[in-house]
Design an enzyme around this catalytic site. Structure first.
Site, short mmCIF file in Angstrom:
data_model
loop_
_atom_site.label_atom_id
_atom_site.label_comp_id
_atom_site.label_asym_id
_atom_site.label_seq_id
_atom_site.Cartn_x
_atom_site.Cartn_y
_atom_site.Cartn_z
N THR A 129 0.79 -1.17 0.07
CA THR A 129 -0.12 0.02 -0.08
C THR A 129 0.79 1.34 0.00
O THR A 129 1.61 1.39 0.78
CB THR A 129 -0.93 0.21 1.46
OG1 THR A 129 -1.66 -0.90 1.47
CG2 THR A 129 -1.85 1.38 1.38
N GLU B 158 -3.76 -7.37 6.74
CA GLU B 158 -3.58 -7.27 8.38
C GLU B 158 -3.93 -8.82 9.01
O GLU B 158 -4.40 -8.77 9.96
CB GLU B 158 -4.40 -6.11 9.01
CG GLU B 158 -3.83 -4.96 8.95
CD GLU B 158 -2.43 -4.56 9.66
OE1 GLU B 158 -2.25 -5.49 10.45
OE2 GLU B 158 -1.87 -3.81 9.36
#
Length: 377
Positions: free
Chosen positions: A152, A357
């Site tokens: 990201t 995550e």
């Protein structure tokens, strides 16, 4: 800062600044850097960083509330906010030298310097110990070579926290972390990925080809990389859980508003049991997830053991959000499937919350391990 003040400030910014621009940012594939400076001015980066280091020093309950509000305005922005807080500022605060903290933390908190977390590789996702990127020691410092995937902000950040093997024979104890400027020679964005959602936030494959960094670029001690990579799992997962709640709540709001406006057979569709009961289930699920997130955040703030609770919050909230966004789309009928209506975008944006995550399969493994361990002890 008081909890309610943070929540209201974030809500105003989210609905006045983020929400009206979300469609344009989606189409352009980028978020203007000035937005991050505005967020920095509001204290939304480094939220849990103590005030003596430039943060606002709030607890994780306030951080979760802020993430919910920002996500309700724009999912991609909330992803960037979560990364800057959990795997950006916190590793530098916790493991950085005084010089590193002084150099990087203040501009990261203000939004002048944005960060990427470069751990994942083509062959290693949840198994962080199997990375193949290598760092070779030189007289001047280190030379990095390898490939990173699904990073990201890899194309738009100013620095990247890169994890590499400095001692391949030592397994996970041979992994180290480096702060790498993204304008360093040899740091190349090989591809900006085409994704289902969150188009405004870039996700990249990175090539590191003889990237030279000074010895002072190492974060923590040699071999600390694996520990650094895992040290912010709880905070990161609280952020994703909160993000999920925020996006689901926005989808619910849109569905409720539409149900009051849309008429069928001479009546508002909200008056039909099939619609009203669906909305009742949706608001119940959103409220339950919100409370689970706040519970996990409170435990984290109290420095209590909360790995299982955080995983439960991330698991429940992300799966709830996909379901609620799907039900919101169903409530809008054909319009919900159209790109002209915002529910379609939120549905696409929220789906990744079950993946990053730590996938929800990993969350179940963590919860089960904690449960069976406690039962057998």
């Amino acid at each position: 800062m008081e909890f309610q003040h943070i929540k209201e400030t974030c809500r105003r910014f989210s609905q006045d600044v983020l929400w009206p621009q979300s469609k344009a940012w989606e189409e352009n594939g980028r978020i203007p850097r000035d937005v991050f400076r505005q967020m920095g001015a509001l204290g939304l980066f480094g939220m849990t960083v103590p005030s003596e280091f430039g943060g606002i020093g709030v607890d994780y309950v306030a951080y979760a509330a802020a993430m919910m509000e920002i996500a309700a305005g724009n999912g991609a922005v909330s992803t960037i906010m979560g990364g800057q807080n959990s795997v950006g500022c916190m590793p530098i605060l916790t493991y950085g030298s005084q010089a590193q903290i002084a150099r990087y933390l203040p501009p990261m908190i203000t939004g002048e310097v944005m960060s990427a977390f470069a751990l994942t590789e083509p062959q290693s996702g949840s198994d962080a110990s199997s990375i193949r990127t290598k760092a070779r020691r030189t007289q001047a410092g280190w030379v990095l070579n390898g490939t990173k995937q699904f990073i990201t902000g890899g194309a738009t950040s100013d620095i990247a926290l890169v994890f590499a093997q400095t001692n391949p024979d030592a397994g996970k104890r041979g992994i180290s972390a480096f702060i790498v400027p993204t304008d360093a020679p040899g740091y190349t964005v090989a591809r900006v990925e085409r994704k289902m959602g969150q188009h405004a936030s870039d996700t990249c494959e990175l090539l590191l080809q003889d990237v030279e960094v000074e010895a002072t670029a190492m974060l923590g001690a040699e071999g600390d990389g694996y520990r650094i990579a895992l040290s912010n799992l709880e905070g990161g997962r609280i952020g994703i859980a909160a993000q999920s709640v925020g996006m689901a709540r926005k989808a619910l709001e849109l569905a409720v508003a539409y149900s009051r406006e849309r008429q069928a057979f001479g009546r508002q569709i909200s008056s039909y049991q099939g619609v009203s009961f669906r909305l009742a289930d949706m608001v119940t699920a959103v409220t339950a997830a919100e409370q689970l997130v706040f519970y996990a955040a409170r435990l984290k703030s109290e420095r209590a053991s909360c790995l299982a609770e955080v995983s439960m919050a991330k698991l429940f909230a992300s799966e709830m959000a996909e379901r609620v966004c799907s039900d919101a789309m169903q409530t809008l009928g054909g319009n919900g499937y159209m790109a002209d209506y915002d529910v379609e975008r939120i549905y696409r944006d929220v789906r990744v919350a079950k993946i990053y995550e730590g996938t929800n399969d990993i969350q179940r493994m963590v919860i089960a391990r904690e449960l069976t361990g406690s039962l057998s002890s």
